[in-house]
Design a protein around this motif. Structure first.
Motif, PDB file in Angstrom:
ATOM      1  N   LEU A  73       0.802  -1.213   0.000  1.00  0.00           N
ATOM      2  CA  LEU A  73       0.000   0.000   0.000  1.00  0.00           C
ATOM      3  C   LEU A  73       0.837   1.266   0.000  1.00  0.00           C
ATOM      4  N   ALA A  74       2.001   1.200   0.651  1.00  0.00           N
ATOM      5  CA  ALA A  74       2.763   2.432   0.858  1.00  0.00           C
ATOM      6  C   ALA A  74       4.230   2.116   1.072  1.00  0.00           C
ATOM      7  N   GLU A  75       5.021   3.185   1.058  1.00  0.00           N
ATOM      8  CA  GLU A  75       6.425   3.089   1.447  1.00  0.00           C
ATOM      9  C   GLU A  75       6.820   4.385   2.135  1.00  0.00           C
ATOM     10  N   ARG A  76       7.876   4.268   2.921  1.00  0.00           N
ATOM     11  CA  ARG A  76       8.360   5.408   3.699  1.00  0.00           C
ATOM     12  C   ARG A  76       9.862   5.274   3.838  1.00  0.00           C
ATOM     13  N   SER A  77      10.560   6.397   3.792  1.00  0.00           N
ATOM     14  CA  SER A  77      12.004   6.426   3.992  1.00  0.00           C
ATOM     15  C   SER A  77      12.291   7.388   5.128  1.00  0.00           C
ATOM     16  N   LYS A  78      13.126   6.931   6.075  1.00  0.00           N
ATOM     17  CA  LYS A  78      13.411   7.764   7.246  1.00  0.00           C
ATOM     18  C   LYS A  78      14.807   7.439   7.772  1.00  0.00           C
ATOM     19  N   ASP A  79      15.568   8.473   8.089  1.00  0.00           N
ATOM     20  CA  ASP A  79      16.859   8.293   8.743  1.00  0.00           C
ATOM     21  C   ASP A  79      16.616   8.273  10.248  1.00  0.00           C
ATOM     22  N   HIS A  80      17.132   7.268  10.913  1.00  0.00           N
ATOM     23  CA  HIS A  80      17.001   7.196  12.372  1.00  0.00           C
ATOM     24  C   HIS A  80      18.036   6.235  12.937  1.00  0.00           C
ATOM     25  N   LEU A  81      18.133   6.220  14.262  1.00  0.00           N
ATOM     26  CA  LEU A  81      19.105   5.367  14.937  1.00  0.00           C
ATOM     27  C   LEU A  81      18.538   3.967  15.142  1.00  0.00           C
ATOM     28  N   VAL A  82      19.350   2.984  14.850  1.00  0.00           N
ATOM     29  CA  VAL A  82      19.033   1.584  15.137  1.00  0.00           C
ATOM     30  C   VAL A  82      20.272   1.007  15.806  1.00  0.00           C
ATOM     31  N   GLY A  83      20.113   0.577  17.047  1.00  0.00           N
ATOM     32  CA  GLY A  83      21.251   0.023  17.773  1.00  0.00           C
ATOM     33  C   GLY A  83      22.388   1.019  17.920  1.00  0.00           C
ATOM     34  N   GLY A  84      22.051   2.318  18.040  1.00  0.00           N
ATOM     35  CA  GLY A  84      23.072   3.335  18.235  1.00  0.00           C
ATOM     36  C   GLY A  84      23.747   3.822  16.971  1.00  0.00           C
ATOM     37  N   ARG A  85      23.309   3.344  15.807  1.00  0.00           N
ATOM     38  CA  ARG A  85      23.938   3.774  14.560  1.00  0.00           C
ATOM     39  C   ARG A  85      22.853   4.277  13.604  1.00  0.00           C
ATOM     40  N   GLU A  86      23.178   5.360  12.913  1.00  0.00           N
ATOM     41  CA  GLU A  86      22.202   5.955  12.000  1.00  0.00           C
ATOM     42  C   GLU A  86      22.074   5.117  10.729  1.00  0.00           C
ATOM     43  N   VAL A  87      20.837   4.896  10.319  1.00  0.00           N
ATOM     44  CA  VAL A  87      20.544   4.178   9.079  1.00  0.00           C
ATOM     45  C   VAL A  87      19.459   4.935   8.313  1.00  0.00           C
ATOM     46  N   ARG A  88      19.385   4.678   7.043  1.00  0.00           N
ATOM     47  CA  ARG A  88      18.256   5.138   6.234  1.00  0.00           C
ATOM     48  C   ARG A  88      17.344   3.938   6.052  1.00  0.00           C
ATOM     49  N   GLN A  89      16.233   3.945   6.787  1.00  0.00           N
ATOM     50  CA  GLN A  89      15.301   2.820   6.722  1.00  0.00           C
ATOM     51  C   GLN A  89      14.273   3.086   5.630  1.00  0.00           C
ATOM     52  N   VAL A  90      14.152   2.144   4.717  1.00  0.00           N
ATOM     53  CA  VAL A  90      13.148   2.200   3.659  1.00  0.00           C
ATOM     54  C   VAL A  90      12.157   1.088   3.955  1.00  0.00           C
ATOM     55  N   GLU A  91      10.920   1.487   4.264  1.00  0.00           N
ATOM     56  CA  GLU A  91       9.888   0.538   4.682  1.00  0.00           C
ATOM     57  C   GLU A  91       8.848   0.385   3.584  1.00  0.00           C
ATOM     58  N   LYS A  92       8.425  -0.845   3.356  1.00  0.00           N
ATOM     59  CA  LYS A  92       7.303  -1.137   2.473  1.00  0.00           C
ATOM     60  C   LYS A  92       6.188  -1.689   3.345  1.00  0.00           C
ATOM     61  N   TYR A  93       4.996  -1.111   3.176  1.00  0.00           N
ATOM     62  CA  TYR A  93       3.831  -1.461   3.991  1.00  0.00           C
ATOM     63  C   TYR A  93       2.867  -2.314   3.178  1.00  0.00           C
ATOM     64  N   PHE A  94       2.496  -3.473   3.741  1.00  0.00           N
ATOM     65  CA  PHE A  94       1.608  -4.412   3.065  1.00  0.00           C
ATOM     66  C   PHE A  94       0.298  -4.554   3.825  1.00  0.00           C
ATOM     67  N   LEU A  95      -0.801  -4.548   3.088  1.00  0.00           N
ATOM     68  CA  LEU A  95      -2.095  -4.821   3.682  1.00  0.00           C
ATOM     69  C   LEU A  95      -2.144  -6.289   4.079  1.00  0.00           C
ATOM     70  N   THR A  96      -2.533  -6.560   5.298  1.00  0.00           N
ATOM     71  CA  THR A  96      -2.712  -7.941   5.749  1.00  0.00           C
ATOM     72  C   THR A  96      -4.037  -8.044   6.485  1.00  0.00           C
ATOM     73  N   ARG A  97      -4.688  -9.151   6.278  1.00  0.00           N
ATOM     74  CA  ARG A  97      -5.927  -9.459   6.995  1.00  0.00           C
ATOM     75  C   ARG A  97      -5.634 -10.631   7.917  1.00  0.00           C
ATOM     76  N   VAL A  98      -5.993 -10.483   9.186  1.00  0.00           N
ATOM     77  CA  VAL A  98      -5.720 -11.497  10.201  1.00  0.00           C
ATOM     78  C   VAL A  98      -6.907 -11.551  11.158  1.00  0.00           C
ATOM     79  N   PRO A  99      -7.415 -12.733  11.478  1.00  0.00           N
ATOM     80  CA  PRO A  99      -8.441 -12.798  12.525  1.00  0.00           C
ATOM     81  C   PRO A  99      -7.838 -12.328  13.855  1.00  0.00           C
TER      82      PRO A  99
END
Length: 158
Positions: A73-99
């Motif tokens: 459905l979407a994507e997002r890019s964000k620079d942030h800290l992971v484990g104390g180190r800066e990364v550029r995280q590129v996320e892909k968002y998927f629609l999921t249906r779950v009971p």
């Protein structure tokens, strides 16, 4: 002066809806507290769909047989800290249906500092004053429920 781009960290995230069109969000305490969709980084050789299913199993104990994995459905890019180190995280968002009953925290293997999970009715998500990531999630879900998945993934703000 040159600036360097942080290393890339690819991630897959699930926009999880149940039969009542409630969205499942996870609460974290860091950075003043926030709610977010389930998901995380890809492992070596893993595609986004496989990572989405793995993350649901690890974080929430959801058996992948209970998951109906839909479109990106979407994507997002964000620079942030992971484990104390800066990364550029590129996320892909998927629609999921779950009971709703498929969430089994006793089976979760990597709860990743999750403090709480909650099924949010869309009206509550629109009305909340709490921080929810990604920004614009309530509007995205409203659009998908009214018009279907977008032809191309929507680009979300940081």
């Amino acid at each position: 002066m040159t600036t360097s781009t942080p290393p890339l960290r690819e991630a897959a995230r699930a926009i999880v809806l149940d039969a009542k069109d409630r969205v499942l969000l996870l609460r974290y305490d860091e950075n003043g507290g926030f709610w977010a969709t389930p998901g995380g980084s890809l492992e070596d050789g893993e595609d986004h769909a496989t990572a989405t299913l793995r993350e649901l199993r690890e974080e929430l104990g959801i058996d992948e047989k209970a998951v109906e994995l839909g479109a990106q459905l979407a994507e997002r890019s964000k620079d942030h800290l992971v484990g104390g180190r800066e990364v550029r995280q590129v996320e892909k968002y998927f629609l999921t249906r779950v009971p709703a009953a498929a969430v089994d925290l006793a089976r979760a293997t990597q709860p990743d500092n999750i403090r709480e999970h909650r099924w949010w009715p869309l009206a509550d998500l629109h009305a909340t004053g709490e921080t929810v990531y990604p920004l614009g999630l309530a509007d995205l879900i409203t659009s998908v429920l009214e018009h279907g998945a977008p032809v191309r993934p929507v680009v979300l703000a940081g």
